[in-house]
Design a protein around this motif. Structure first.
Motif, PDB file in Angstrom:
ATOM      1  N   ILE A   1       0.831  -1.216   0.000  1.00  0.00           N
ATOM      2  CA  ILE A   1       0.000   0.000   0.000  1.00  0.00           C
ATOM      3  C   ILE A   1       0.867   1.268   0.000  1.00  0.00           C
ATOM      4  CG2 ILE A   1      -1.941  -1.173   1.092  1.00  0.00           C
ATOM      5  CD1 ILE A   1      -1.120   0.002   3.751  1.00  0.00           C
ATOM      6  N   HIS A   2       2.192   1.070  -0.279  1.00  0.00           N
ATOM      7  CA  HIS A   2       3.124   2.179  -0.494  1.00  0.00           C
ATOM      8  C   HIS A   2       3.315   3.047   0.756  1.00  0.00           C
ATOM      9  CE1 HIS A   2       2.888   0.996  -4.659  1.00  0.00           C
ATOM     10  NE2 HIS A   2       1.577   1.228  -4.684  1.00  0.00           N
TER      11      HIS A   2
ATOM     12  N   ALA B   1       6.876   0.108   6.384  1.00  0.00           N
ATOM     13  CA  ALA B   1       7.383  -1.164   5.879  1.00  0.00           C
ATOM     14  C   ALA B   1       8.791  -1.423   6.392  1.00  0.00           C
ATOM     15  CB  ALA B   1       7.353  -1.175   4.357  1.00  0.00           C
ATOM     16  N   ALA B   2       9.663  -0.389   6.363  1.00  0.00           N
ATOM     17  CA  ALA B   2      11.037  -0.550   6.838  1.00  0.00           C
ATOM     18  C   ALA B   2      11.061  -0.911   8.321  1.00  0.00           C
ATOM     19  CB  ALA B   2      11.820   0.738   6.592  1.00  0.00           C
ATOM     20  N   ARG B   3      10.143  -0.291   9.093  1.00  0.00           N
ATOM     21  CA  ARG B   3      10.086  -0.583  10.530  1.00  0.00           C
ATOM     22  C   ARG B   3       9.708  -2.044  10.781  1.00  0.00           C
ATOM     23  NH1 ARG B   3       5.741  -0.057  13.771  1.00  0.00           N
ATOM     24  NH2 ARG B   3       4.636   1.166  12.175  1.00  0.00           N
ATOM     25  N   PHE B   4       8.706  -2.535  10.057  1.00  0.00           N
ATOM     26  CA  PHE B   4       8.301  -3.935  10.250  1.00  0.00           C
ATOM     27  C   PHE B   4       9.366  -4.905   9.734  1.00  0.00           C
ATOM     28  CE2 PHE B   4       3.897  -2.172  10.482  1.00  0.00           C
ATOM     29  CZ  PHE B   4       3.582  -2.674  11.730  1.00  0.00           C
ATOM     30  N   LEU B   5      10.106  -4.518   8.673  1.00  0.00           N
ATOM     31  CA  LEU B   5      11.184  -5.364   8.160  1.00  0.00           C
ATOM     32  C   LEU B   5      12.262  -5.541   9.219  1.00  0.00           C
ATOM     33  CD1 LEU B   5      12.604  -6.948   5.935  1.00  0.00           C
ATOM     34  CD2 LEU B   5      13.510  -4.770   5.074  1.00  0.00           C
TER      35      LEU B   5
ATOM     36  N   VAL C   1      17.190  -6.359   0.235  1.00  0.00           N
ATOM     37  CA  VAL C   1      17.912  -5.883  -0.952  1.00  0.00           C
ATOM     38  C   VAL C   1      16.915  -5.313  -1.970  1.00  0.00           C
ATOM     39  CG1 VAL C   1      19.274  -6.621  -2.945  1.00  0.00           C
ATOM     40  CG2 VAL C   1      19.867  -7.437  -0.652  1.00  0.00           C
ATOM     41  N   ASP C   2      15.864  -6.076  -2.273  1.00  0.00           N
ATOM     42  CA  ASP C   2      14.858  -5.594  -3.229  1.00  0.00           C
ATOM     43  C   ASP C   2      14.169  -4.337  -2.722  1.00  0.00           C
ATOM     44  OD1 ASP C   2      15.310  -7.587  -5.083  1.00  0.00           O
ATOM     45  OD2 ASP C   2      13.803  -8.947  -4.245  1.00  0.00           O
TER      46      ASP C   2
ATOM     47  N   LEU D   1      13.598   1.695  -3.110  1.00  0.00           N
ATOM     48  CA  LEU D   1      13.581   3.012  -2.469  1.00  0.00           C
ATOM     49  C   LEU D   1      14.767   3.881  -2.892  1.00  0.00           C
ATOM     50  CD1 LEU D   1      12.504   2.191   1.213  1.00  0.00           C
ATOM     51  CD2 LEU D   1      11.114   3.101  -0.647  1.00  0.00           C
ATOM     52  N   ASN D   2      15.582   3.333  -3.816  1.00  0.00           N
ATOM     53  CA  ASN D   2      16.763   4.055  -4.279  1.00  0.00           C
ATOM     54  C   ASN D   2      17.739   4.330  -3.134  1.00  0.00           C
ATOM     55  OD1 ASN D   2      18.380   5.201  -6.265  1.00  0.00           O
ATOM     56  ND2 ASN D   2      17.461   7.248  -6.040  1.00  0.00           N
TER      57      ASN D   2
END
Length: 613
Positions: free
Chosen positions: A245-246, A251-255, A284-285, A290-291
């Motif tokens: 959902i962008h 997302a980074a926090r949950f990763l 990595v992906d 996210l550049n």
């Protein structure tokens, strides 16, 4: 996302199968080790159980070798011939499933995973539930081969069972293993819906995950053993949802939370490298998208490096080539980036061709046919062995019965001979010892009666005569191999009456009942004399045309009935009276009963009853 880490976890979640990353060992040396083990077993230097245990330490390191199924043939034969090796049968299917997967034979891999699941249920290593490890393995294979329609087809078959998990947890009926399977299947569904861009269905699967996690939180003590794995699954699914959902920051926090869950001390040590490698590949992906090349490079280095981080090294060459290509492109090295990207796509095309050729389950059918044939061969071999054993047992039992029967006959013959010898010995004693004494006593009494006749002496002489008859009868019975029977008496009377009929034309009827009952010599001889006396009376005095004789057993008594159709016996005839007196005396000597029914001149009948032996 790549779910390859779950392929091994499908089998080792219970700690039954400890996977290792010792792939650095040379393949040739591992094969040599298997050859040595096989030879040692053939030479009886290694027990079957030791052979199986040794192969278990080598086979996991050869999972990517095409020749592994051949090396496992002896392992398979031992495991399937011994009913106590249920766990080893499951391990055999584990090896076959992973070897098939690594060879891109995904249909075969799914088939062997189903066999593995059933074997572990039979061995008591897995629970028998509506959700199985084979279901999760199939979903993982379909997802990794990008066959998303098959993933959803399988998932929808399990959706009703998954929907019942929260209530099962509330009732205390869902085991930690079952909950882990449910969450892992939902994880696959969330990722698949995200890949297909269906956020609504993704939210539905994620919502069911949330319900399950809430119920787990209400019963933490029941699921403490797998709590860190549940945390990983929850954070990983949340990461994929936020990415879909962008919402990159969430997302980074949950990763990172998922990575920390795997790195924690409570997480199973034998699963850390596989789970970490999968998360690093996702990282990595994610950071490339996210550049953020530095973050992507960090995790790519963890996946491709040697030394301390070697356990996280990824075995997917396509992924490494793509990652390095993106880094080269970001640094402006376009030629190097294109070269690595071309290699990656060539490898992917090859893998896609293998997946497509298996898409119609051809390999599944082949694997099933091959395994069925192997099972039939094992069954036939077991049947032949059982038939041989049964034949041998039958032969041994036959020999035992034959030998036992022969021994019994020999023993009975010896006992019979000893009994006959004893009978003859007793008969001689009666005849040679008791007989002369009775004769001497009879002579003394006779002499005494002649000198001084008295009634008591006459009575004594009669008793001595009866004793002498009894002794002669006993002596005769002892000398005989068998007692006479009622039938023998009947045969003797039949012969007598046949002679009478031939001489006089007088007819007769004779009936014998229960003729196998024994008669002593005294009984047989007395009854014979009595019947001769009665037949003689019928011929001489009755003027009859028909004689009737009947011998019937009544309980422990023999009843002999005699009659004729003549005029009977004239009471005034002297001879008839003497004959009847002799009959009565003989009946009395046998302790019997005599009854006369004389209806002169209409005929007469006699009934004699004596006790049987």
């Amino acid at each position: 996302m790549r779910l390859s880490y779950r392929l091994t976890n499908c089998f080792i979640v219970l700690g039954v199968f400890a996977w290792t990353t010792g792939l650095a060992q040379a393949t040739d040396s591992l094969k040599a080790r298997l050859a040595f083990l096989q030879q040692a077993r053939q030479e009886h230097l290694l027990k079957d159980t030791d052979y199986l245990r040794s192969v278990d330490s080598v086979a996991p390191l050869l999972e990517q070798e095409d020749s592994l199924p051949e090396w496992l043939s002896t392992y398979r034969d031992i495991a399937f011939s011994d009913p106590h090796q249920a766990g080893r049968r499951a391990s055999y299917y584990t090896y076959m499933a992973l070897a098939a997967y690594n060879a891109n034979k995904f249909g075969s891999a799914v088939y062997y995973s189903e066999k593995n699941n059933q074997a572990k249920i039979n061995a008591g290593l897995f629970e028998f539930t509506a959700l199985s490890h084979a279901d999760l393995f199939a979903l993982t294979v379909y997802y990794n081969s990008r066959n998303y329609p098959r993933v959803l087809e399988k998932y929808l078959q399990l959706r009703k069972t998954l929907a019942g998990i929260p209530q099962a947890i509330a009732r205390g009926e869902a085991s930690p293993e079952q909950v882990w399977l449910a969450l892992s299947i939902l994880q696959t569904a969330v990722y698949t819906y995200c890949k297909m861009g269906d956020s609504a269905l993704m939210e539905g699967s994620f919502g069911l995950t949330t319900d399950i996690l809430e119920k787990i939180g209400q019963h933490p003590s029941n699921y403490k053993a797998l709590q860190r794995q549940f945390d990983y699954l929850a954070d990983n699914m949340a990461f994929e949802r936020q990415s879909c959902i962008h919402h990159p920051q969430d997302a980074a926090r949950f990763l990172q939370a998922a990575i920390e869950a795997v790195r924690s001390k409570e997480f199973p040590a034998n699963l850390v490298s596989d789970y970490s490698g999968s998360l690093y590949m996702e990282a990595v992906d994610f950071y490339f998208d996210l550049n953020k090349p530095d973050s992507a490079r960090y995790y790519l280095n963890l996946l491709s490096t040697h030394g301390p981080n070697d356990r996280f090294a990824v075995s997917d060459p396509v992924f490494l080539l793509e990652g390095n290509s993106r880094l080269q492109a970001g640094s402006g090295h376009n030629a190097e980036a294109y070269s690595q990207l071309r290699k990656a796509w060539l490898l992917r095309d090859s893998a896609y061709y293998a997946v497509s050729s298996d898409r119609d389950n051809n390999l599944y059918a082949l694997a099933e046919a091959e395994n069925t044939r192997a099972e039939l061969l094992r069954s036939e071999e077991a049947k032949r062995s059982a038939d041989k054993i049964n034949l041998l047992l039958f032969f041994l039992v036959f020999l035992l019965v034959l030998g036992g029967g022969a021994a019994l006959l020999i023993n009975r013959s010896r006992q019979h001979r000893r009994l006959l010898d004893l009978q003859l010995h007793l008969a001689r004693n009666f005849h040679d010892a008791v007989g002369p004494m009775l004769l001497y006593a009879n002579a003394l009494v006779t002499k005494e009666i002649e000198d001084q006749p008295r009634p008591r002496l006459v009575e004594l002489k009669g008793h001595i005569g009866q004793i002498m008859e009894e002794v002669r009868s006993i002596s005769h019975d002892l000398k005989s191999n068998r007692f006479g029977t009622i039938t023998d008496f009947g045969h003797e009377m039949t012969a007598l009456l046949e002679k009478v009929r031939g001489a006089t034309g007088m007819g007769f009827t004779l009936k014998v009942d229960d003729g196998d009952r024994a008669l002593s010599h005294l009984q047989l001889s007395n009854l014979s004399r009595i019947m001769r006396e009665l037949v003689g009376n019928s011929i001489k005095h009755a003027g009859c045309n028909q004689i009737s004789l009947e011998m019937i057993r009544i309980k422990k008594t023999l009843q002999v009935s005699y009659s004729d159709d003549g005029k009977g016996m004239d009471p005034d005839t002297p001879g008839g009276g003497i004959g009847l007196k002799n009959v009565q005396e003989r009946v009395a000597s046998m302790k019997g009963d005599f009854r006369l029914n004389n209806t002169w001149p209409q005929g007469y009948s006699i009934q004699i009853m004596i006790p049987l032996l």
